[in-house]
Design an enzyme around this catalytic site. Sequence first.
Site, mmCIF file in Angstrom:
data_model
loop_
_atom_site.group_PDB
_atom_site.id
_atom_site.type_symbol
_atom_site.label_atom_id
_atom_site.label_comp_id
_atom_site.label_asym_id
_atom_site.label_seq_id
_atom_site.Cartn_x
_atom_site.Cartn_y
_atom_site.Cartn_z
ATOM 1 N N LYS A 86 0.827 -1.211 0.000
ATOM 2 C CA LYS A 86 0.000 0.000 0.000
ATOM 3 C C LYS A 86 0.860 1.259 0.000
ATOM 4 O O LYS A 86 0.418 2.310 -0.474
ATOM 5 C CB LYS A 86 -0.947 -0.019 1.210
ATOM 6 C CG LYS A 86 -2.046 -1.067 1.054
ATOM 7 C CD LYS A 86 -2.839 -1.313 2.336
ATOM 8 C CE LYS A 86 -3.895 -2.394 2.065
ATOM 9 N NZ LYS A 86 -4.507 -2.916 3.299
ATOM 10 N N VAL A 95 0.058 -8.729 6.375
ATOM 11 C CA VAL A 95 -0.296 -10.013 6.987
ATOM 12 C C VAL A 95 0.612 -11.151 6.549
ATOM 13 O O VAL A 95 0.483 -12.275 7.040
ATOM 14 C CB VAL A 95 -1.775 -10.408 6.731
ATOM 15 C CG1 VAL A 95 -2.720 -9.454 7.450
ATOM 16 C CG2 VAL A 95 -2.073 -10.473 5.260
ATOM 17 N N TYR A 121 -2.563 -1.135 10.976
ATOM 18 C CA TYR A 121 -3.953 -1.542 11.176
ATOM 19 C C TYR A 121 -4.504 -0.820 12.405
ATOM 20 O O TYR A 121 -4.270 0.378 12.570
ATOM 21 C CB TYR A 121 -4.059 -3.071 11.284
ATOM 22 C CG TYR A 121 -3.467 -3.784 10.106
ATOM 23 C CD1 TYR A 121 -3.826 -3.442 8.803
ATOM 24 C CD2 TYR A 121 -2.536 -4.803 10.275
ATOM 25 C CE1 TYR A 121 -3.289 -4.115 7.712
ATOM 26 C CE2 TYR A 121 -2.005 -5.478 9.191
ATOM 27 C CZ TYR A 121 -2.377 -5.120 7.908
ATOM 28 O OH TYR A 121 -1.859 -5.779 6.851
#
Lengths: 302, 302, 302, 302
Positions: free
Chosen positions: D64, D256, D238
């Site tokens: 990202k 993850v 997160y």
Amino acid sequence: MQQLLDEILDEVRPLIGQGKVASYIPALAGVPANQLGIAVYSNEGQLYCAGDGRTPFSIQSISKVFSLVQAIQHSGEDIWQRLGHEPSGQPFNSLVQLEFERGVPRNPFINAGALVICDINQSRFAAPALSMRDFARRLSGNHYLVADEVVARSEYQHRARNAAAAYLMQSFGNFHNDVEAVLRSYFHHCALRMNCVDLALAFSFLANDGVSPHSGETVLSARQTKQVNALMATSGLYDEAGNFAYRVGLPGKSGVGGGIVAVVPGRFTVCVWSPELNESGNSVAGMAALEKLSERIDWSIF
Amino acid sequence: MQQLLDEILDEVRPLIGQGKVASYIPALAGVPANQLGIAVYSNEGQLYCAGDGRTPFSIQSISKVFSLVQAIQHSGEDIWQRLGHEPSGQPFNSLVQLEFERGVPRNPFINAGALVICDINQSRFAAPALSMRDFARRLSGNHYLVADEVVARSEYQHRARNAAAAYLMQSFGNFHNDVEAVLRSYFHHCALRMNCVDLALAFSFLANDGVSPHSGETVLSARQTKQVNALMATSGLYDEAGNFAYRVGLPGKSGVGGGIVAVVPGRFTVCVWSPELNESGNSVAGMAALEKLSERIDWSIF
Amino acid sequence: MQQLLDEILDEVRPLIGQGKVASYIPALAGVPANQLGIAVYSNEGQLYCAGDGRTPFSIQSISKVFSLVQAIQHSGEDIWQRLGHEPSGQPFNSLVQLEFERGVPRNPFINAGALVICDINQSRFAAPALSMRDFARRLSGNHYLVADEVVARSEYQHRARNAAAAYLMQSFGNFHNDVEAVLRSYFHHCALRMNCVDLALAFSFLANDGVSPHSGETVLSARQTKQVNALMATSGLYDEAGNFAYRVGLPGKSGVGGGIVAVVPGRFTVCVWSPELNESGNSVAGMAALEKLSERIDWSIF
Amino acid sequence: MQQLLDEILDEVRPLIGQGKVASYIPALAGVPANQLGIAVYSNEGQLYCAGDGRTPFSIQSISKVFSLVQAIQHSGEDIWQRLGHEPSGQPFNSLVQLEFERGVPRNPFINAGALVICDINQSRFAAPALSMRDFARRLSGNHYLVADEVVARSEYQHRARNAAAAYLMQSFGNFHNDVEAVLRSYFHHCALRMNCVDLALAFSFLANDGVSPHSGETVLSARQTKQVNALMATSGLYDEAGNFAYRVGLPGKSGVGGGIVAVVPGRFTVCVWSPELNESGNSVAGMAALEKLSERIDWSIF
């Protein structure tokens, strides 16, 4: 009765102009606003019709009752493992509640719940859209009912929010068929065109313990019939179910095409139609007409 | 009827042990679980009673109907400027919805809505708790009704969540009296002790177009009566209103004391009581008894 | 530096008029809008001040840092059993998140979290409001600091939303002292009056590994100091913490009195003040001044 | 430094067994849990590597940052018309917040925000997945980087929740390209395989005012670099961004796949990897290693 219906339409007609025709797809936005019709069908077989009661319109969410009844016919109580039967307390297309309740929709009349019902029917029927259309034809006795393909396609193109709901349920394991295929069936159901007379006849089994007065077909058991009526009474008018019970006092189901069907158990079925909607997505003139009718002839079940 | 009531109690008695007595305050937690009673009162004045139908219990949320009726009597439709009449779709004591809807509770039967009703009554009556008690005495014909002061005090000590709701509404300008004073009235209402016979008689005007069959008093107009029944039908059983409509099909109101009152418009009023509750806070055996009763003698309004 | 501060104030002064002075209590609404001050204090002891940097104002939420530091001093890591240290993603006074997370506030700088910190301090200090005032006096070296009793009383009268949050936490077992008593302490903290110079000196230990440069007092350990700075960086500016990090790049804490304190670790402490707020409750001119300062002398920690 | 890295890996290795390898797709679930690697790259060009620091893994959400940097390169501040830069306070894949905020994601590091960034890049690049892969190759200096097609396909098959988010944003008008096409790009980004050394080198421009120390390429301006670091500091881990700031005190981004990259502005870039995750989806051993490293050599920016 005929005179009463004419009077009531005259009384509510001035409300036209106070609502807004559904405009989320062009095909619906083009419907002329100044239409108003009503039909009443008694369990004894008398039919009354006034205004534009024979002009077909897009039944939209009213189709959710047909899908639900089909699902009950083949799966009975099992469907409640996939969705609830409680009112939702949220706008009909909200995802918030759906996420909190882990993909299990509150009831079969919010969009998410209707999509689960369509998913259940998709697993059962080879051609769910045709199956539902034929069911509506049989219930109404009108064998010329068709879906408006332009509306169905247009709704599919604007499927984003319903697709979001379906994928969210799939992420929780509560959607079994291909999302796009179920959406196509769903929008075909919504795009079915029927008029007030068609709908009054089609829903009349709900006023008659599950047996259609005109065809004699047993559609549901008496107990199942009461249960469908209970669901309509608590969840049938989007987030205005409480207001409808308060003002009209009948089980009913509305659609953004401007139709509202209501059931007077043991006596009558009524359908009213006018395209302009209030903020909750229910027909302005339709709500008013049903309220007046309920007051005049004491139809409330309460 | 008497035989039917005895039979039904025998059938549902085995359910005792499957629920949990309300335990959020010690005074309620001590109620013996194995009690079960029922009373049915007809519009013609016949009274049937079985099991522990004459043992008084804490009416809790059933009191919300009395407060609402008082508010309608003196303020009529004006009360709907302070709260809604839609089902809530949330647990009865959730603040989430209340914050999103800017301090306007969904309906008079969730706690926040009942607090607003108490706030309205507090502005009207010098001694709201006594006023409500006297109203319940008159409606039931039992002039010895009293609130349990131990329960009322204990509820006040555990008022945190209700206080949070009241202050939240005050922050939105929807609470006019002192929060602590209204909470005291509210808990006094909840702590009123009545038995099944008292409650069946007290609610009987709702089955009889607003006129009490035993005293002849006109409590509400016929139209207002239908509206209160509609509210109970869509919101009377916490977040299980849909299930109650689906299974029983009657307007009703429950309390965490284990009582449930239901109305068969035009015919009967029934109250059932058993202290053990399901997860939604409704009497396990009470729900089952009403479902059986509704099935056997076809009482559903749908 | 002095010249830079003067220049920056001149540049941001035209923004006055674009925000709104806090108006939820009359005592704050009356503050003249056209005030603007700044103070910078270096770890070496140099003090720079411009504009209205010596005019006292209501520190409001800036007090939450003092309370937190007191709580860390006496309870250390234990406090994190009562609240979190994550940014909240919600307006500072929302109850929604608090209910979902079962009464455990997200961090010590949203109101609910600050109330829990006050509750912790209430269990420790005989007179928490005085204790905090004395702490602020010592940290700032200004022994004449006092709370504005009119503001404190007025905030207490408008306590509804904070009372709702406190009672909600109590209902989850996460509030141990009397709600009203803690609210009084809390509002006394908020009503403390300090000026930019006071605040720059008071916060300077956070720029200096926990040791106050002017008094030599070790307030926190170096590690604890970094942790407080981390909390300010992720949660110090209501729901604009991300924007402050993006635009200014410093740990900081704002209050609705119009003050913002920021820390340049190892180097400086700065306080800017102007009463007009943006929609998130942060000083419009203050934010702009800090952004310019950060750009000009490359103060960002990133 | 080399010795320190070896020591730290030895200290945190016992944590293996306390987390859970990501298992939402089979291709990730099969990664051996007992792997642990680290790489540190200084702005002066020194590279340190320990444990499995040269074993490639699925970078997942770390991608990202690459997408965001690409979007900033071609669209600059304009991207903030499509998404925010505030921490979210919600699990990374929650739709609730997205619905309340009308389809505008909180920041570019929650899934919905990353999807909007991919949608922006999809409008710009003919082959976004290749474009991003080539960008990562250039930044890392490793021209053999490839995406794992099995992982990309598997993620696409399990796309339900991301598809729900994308369709929901489309329903609010905040998604411009075909949902399925953007999802394919997105999952290709996530499936890129890199090792700790690759990632330390690739992120090193963020520690060096926007200029890659090894290639000399100016990737972003100094100011844009600070802004990306600020975004990572407030939203990079997160719903544990606050905890990471509190414990580690560095801008960082996790995935993850078990990787975490962190930036020490002006000095170092570090990447740690171990596949077992905590409940928030961050590497258990990775978090611990970074905390120890930050404590030992005082890397915190606070």
